[in-house]
Design a protein around this motif. Structure first.
Motif, PDB file in Angstrom:
ATOM      1  N   SER A  32       1.216   7.197  14.148  1.00 41.56           N
ATOM      2  CA  SER A  32       1.081   8.564  13.893  1.00 41.56           C
ATOM      3  C   SER A  32      -0.204   9.023  12.805  1.00 41.56           C
ATOM      4  CB  SER A  32       2.222   9.081  13.268  1.00 41.56           C
ATOM      5  OG  SER A  32       3.493   8.628  14.083  1.00 41.56           O
ATOM      6  N   PHE A  34      -1.837  12.405  10.798  1.00 42.64           N
ATOM      7  CA  PHE A  34      -1.642  13.858  10.218  1.00 42.64           C
ATOM      8  C   PHE A  34      -2.912  14.141   9.744  1.00 42.64           C
ATOM      9  CE2 PHE A  34       2.890  12.963  10.409  1.00 42.64           C
ATOM     10  CZ  PHE A  34       2.682  11.538  10.379  1.00 42.64           C
ATOM     11  N   TYR A  36      -3.860  17.200   6.851  1.00 39.71           N
ATOM     12  CA  TYR A  36      -3.514  17.921   5.840  1.00 39.71           C
ATOM     13  C   TYR A  36      -4.749  18.727   5.261  1.00 39.71           C
ATOM     14  CZ  TYR A  36       0.979  15.761   5.150  1.00 39.71           C
ATOM     15  OH  TYR A  36       2.323  15.117   5.577  1.00 39.71           O
ATOM     16  N   LEU A  46       0.433  20.669   5.492  1.00 35.30           N
ATOM     17  CA  LEU A  46       0.326  19.818   6.632  1.00 35.30           C
ATOM     18  C   LEU A  46       0.013  20.737   7.520  1.00 35.30           C
ATOM     19  CD1 LEU A  46       1.115  17.419   8.517  1.00 35.30           C
ATOM     20  CD2 LEU A  46       3.199  18.570   9.004  1.00 35.30           C
ATOM     21  N   PHE A  49       0.132  16.925  13.351  1.00 37.77           N
ATOM     22  CA  PHE A  49       0.182  15.724  13.398  1.00 37.77           C
ATOM     23  C   PHE A  49       0.101  15.352  14.930  1.00 37.77           C
ATOM     24  CE2 PHE A  49       4.265  15.060  15.746  1.00 37.77           C
ATOM     25  CZ  PHE A  49       4.974  16.468  15.383  1.00 37.77           C
ATOM     26  N   TYR A  51       0.265  11.811  17.788  1.00 37.83           N
ATOM     27  CA  TYR A  51       0.700  10.575  17.969  1.00 37.83           C
ATOM     28  C   TYR A  51       0.342   9.983  19.409  1.00 37.83           C
ATOM     29  CZ  TYR A  51       5.145  12.793  18.966  1.00 37.83           C
ATOM     30  OH  TYR A  51       6.288  13.233  19.203  1.00 37.83           O
ATOM     31  N   LEU A  88      -7.576  16.379   4.547  1.00 36.60           N
ATOM     32  CA  LEU A  88      -7.078  14.918   4.407  1.00 36.60           C
ATOM     33  C   LEU A  88      -6.618  14.282   5.895  1.00 36.60           C
ATOM     34  CD1 LEU A  88      -5.188  15.359   0.958  1.00 36.60           C
ATOM     35  CD2 LEU A  88      -7.514  14.460   1.235  1.00 36.60           C
ATOM     36  N   ARG A  92      -0.060   6.486   9.614  1.00 43.08           N
ATOM     37  CA  ARG A  92       0.971   5.753   9.469  1.00 43.08           C
ATOM     38  C   ARG A  92       1.041   4.315  10.033  1.00 43.08           C
ATOM     39  NH1 ARG A  92       5.710   9.214   9.960  1.00 43.08           N
ATOM     40  NH2 ARG A  92       5.188   9.605   7.728  1.00 43.08           N
ATOM     41  N   PHE A  97       7.491   3.562   7.089  1.00 43.97           N
ATOM     42  CA  PHE A  97       6.844   5.041   6.777  1.00 43.97           C
ATOM     43  C   PHE A  97       5.761   5.041   5.815  1.00 43.97           C
ATOM     44  CE2 PHE A  97      10.243   7.121   9.070  1.00 43.97           C
ATOM     45  CZ  PHE A  97      11.310   6.055   9.289  1.00 43.97           C
ATOM     46  N   LYS A  98       5.145   3.989   5.388  1.00 47.96           N
ATOM     47  CA  LYS A  98       4.034   4.121   4.477  1.00 47.96           C
ATOM     48  C   LYS A  98       2.747   4.733   5.043  1.00 47.96           C
ATOM     49  CE  LYS A  98       0.877   1.419   1.698  1.00 47.96           C
ATOM     50  NZ  LYS A  98       0.784  -0.071   1.379  1.00 47.96           N
ATOM     51  N   THR A  99       2.292   5.933   4.498  1.00 47.73           N
ATOM     52  CA  THR A  99       1.108   6.559   4.930  1.00 47.73           C
ATOM     53  C   THR A  99      -0.122   6.288   4.247  1.00 47.73           C
ATOM     54  OG1 THR A  99       2.920   8.333   5.820  1.00 47.73           O
ATOM     55  CG2 THR A  99       0.559   9.050   5.566  1.00 47.73           C
ATOM     56  N   PHE A 101      -3.656   7.730   3.327  1.00 51.78           N
ATOM     57  CA  PHE A 101      -4.593   8.978   3.200  1.00 51.78           C
ATOM     58  C   PHE A 101      -6.219   8.480   3.290  1.00 51.78           C
ATOM     59  CE2 PHE A 101      -1.992  12.686   3.141  1.00 51.78           C
ATOM     60  CZ  PHE A 101      -0.932  12.353   3.009  1.00 51.78           C
ATOM     61  N   GLY A 102      -6.956   8.994   3.985  1.00 46.52           N
ATOM     62  CA  GLY A 102      -8.184   9.071   3.690  1.00 46.52           C
ATOM     63  C   GLY A 102      -8.779   9.891   2.358  1.00 46.52           C
TER      64      GLY A 102
ATOM     65  N   TYR B  33       8.653  10.179  -1.152  1.00 48.27           N
ATOM     66  CA  TYR B  33       7.386   9.413  -1.127  1.00 48.27           C
ATOM     67  C   TYR B  33       6.754   9.917  -2.479  1.00 48.27           C
ATOM     68  CZ  TYR B  33       8.101   8.988   3.559  1.00 48.27           C
ATOM     69  OH  TYR B  33       8.550   9.032   5.135  1.00 48.27           O
ATOM     70  N   TYR B  35       2.674   9.970  -4.537  1.00 44.15           N
ATOM     71  CA  TYR B  35       1.381   9.707  -4.288  1.00 44.15           C
ATOM     72  C   TYR B  35       0.644  10.063  -5.696  1.00 44.15           C
ATOM     73  CZ  TYR B  35       2.412   9.738   0.537  1.00 44.15           C
ATOM     74  OH  TYR B  35       2.704   9.546   1.698  1.00 44.15           O
ATOM     75  N   LEU B  43      -5.337  10.760  -1.915  1.00 40.70           N
ATOM     76  CA  LEU B  43      -3.809  10.184  -2.246  1.00 40.70           C
ATOM     77  C   LEU B  43      -3.560   9.082  -2.349  1.00 40.70           C
ATOM     78  CD1 LEU B  43      -2.199  13.320  -0.422  1.00 40.70           C
ATOM     79  CD2 LEU B  43      -2.295  13.277  -2.778  1.00 40.70           C
ATOM     80  N   PHE B  45      -0.955   6.049  -1.850  1.00 39.98           N
ATOM     81  CA  PHE B  45       0.624   6.017  -1.769  1.00 39.98           C
ATOM     82  C   PHE B  45       1.011   4.981  -3.094  1.00 39.98           C
ATOM     83  CE2 PHE B  45       4.449   4.653  -0.032  1.00 39.98           C
ATOM     84  CZ  PHE B  45       4.840   3.476  -0.327  1.00 39.98           C
ATOM     85  N   TYR B  48       7.940   4.566  -1.689  1.00 41.12           N
ATOM     86  CA  TYR B  48       8.893   5.017  -0.793  1.00 41.12           C
ATOM     87  C   TYR B  48      10.266   4.890  -0.962  1.00 41.12           C
ATOM     88  CZ  TYR B  48      11.050   5.690   3.980  1.00 41.12           C
ATOM     89  OH  TYR B  48      12.073   5.703   4.947  1.00 41.12           O
ATOM     90  N   ASP B  56       9.693   0.956  -0.103  1.00 44.26           N
ATOM     91  CA  ASP B  56       8.317   0.334  -0.104  1.00 44.26           C
ATOM     92  C   ASP B  56       7.713   0.548  -1.565  1.00 44.26           C
ATOM     93  OD1 ASP B  56       5.816  -0.473   0.148  1.00 44.26           O
ATOM     94  OD2 ASP B  56       5.475   0.154   2.261  1.00 44.26           O
TER      95      ASP B  56
END
Lengths: 111, 115
Positions: A32, A34, A36, A46, A49, A51, A88, A92, A97-99, A101-102, B33, B35, B43, B45, B48, B56
């Motif tokens: 997935s 996203f 932002y 947001l 998104f 996927y 941004l 995922r 669920f860890k996301t 980000f750039g 979460y 950040y 951002l 991480f 979580y 996590d």
């Protein structure tokens, strides 16, 4: 090694033009993605998104995903000065669920 | 206001003090979460959590940082013995925890300044 990469910009476009924001990712298992928008001093908001491979449109925004090329993009049509912000990209990864980000791309829309 | 709430919005601490940052998720959301964002950076991480569980914490520094999300009350990010390098914006996000396109919604953030 960064997992989600974006050109930091700034990207400058005239009002009414199409702004094209790009993002690449290294985790082939990412499912997935996203986009932002973050105004200076504010929290991320947001936009979209996606996927599935292909395009997803929402108003002036179109997200594009190419999993084979590990590439995500955001097109903003009819850009407005109020679109000036940092965008941004986030992905995922596999297994949870860890996301990630750039670092973001700064966009300036000139009136 | 049914959005994600964070408090305080601004927090000033001297080196060596403790900082406690609170986050109340959006109504109906059970996933939180945290950040960290340094000036002009993206951002990062940190952790979580679901209710009463850390899922996590791979982004958390090994020392001085801890997080919890109790059965009742907000999620808390705790930083012990703060140092100047901890100065940053700390954002909390919440989600419903659905697989696939699980969108995270962000709170307004806490700006921590360590003197």
């Amino acid at each position: 090694q960064k997992e989600v990469e974006q050109n930091s910009g700034p990207l400058s476009v005239p009002e009414g033009a199409i702004a094209s924001l790009n993002c690449t990712y290294s985790d082939r298992g990412s499912q997935s993605f996203f986009w932002y928008r973050q105004y200076s001093g504010k929290s991320p908001e947001l936009i979209m998104f996606i996927y599935s491979n292909g395009d997803k449109e929402d108003g002036r925004f179109t997200a594009q995903l190419n999993k084979a090329s590990q590439y995500v993009s955001l097109l903003i049509r009819d850009s407005q000065p109020s679109d000036s912000a940092t965008y941004l990209c986030a992905g995922r990864g596999t297994g949870g669920f860890k996301t990630i980000f750039g670092a973001g791309t700064r966009l300036f829309v000139k009136a | 206001n049914a959005g994600v709430m964070q408090n305080p919005r601004h927090l000033v601490r001297r080196r060596g003090q403790e900082a406690r940052l609170r986050c109340s998720p959006m109504k109906g959301h059970s996933h939180v979460y945290w950040y960290r964002q340094l000036p002009e950076e993206g951002l990062k991480f940190m952790v979580y959590l679901q209710k009463e569980n850390i899922i996590d914490e791979s982004g958390m520094p090994k020392e001085r940082f801890s997080a919890e999300f109790p059965k009742e009350g907000p999620s808390i990010l705790r930083i012990q013995q703060v140092v100047r390098g901890d100065s940053a914006a700390y954002f909390c996000a919440s989600s419903q925890g659905l697989a696939g396109g699980d969108e995270q919604f962000f709170g307004p953030g806490t700006r921590l300044t360590v003197l």
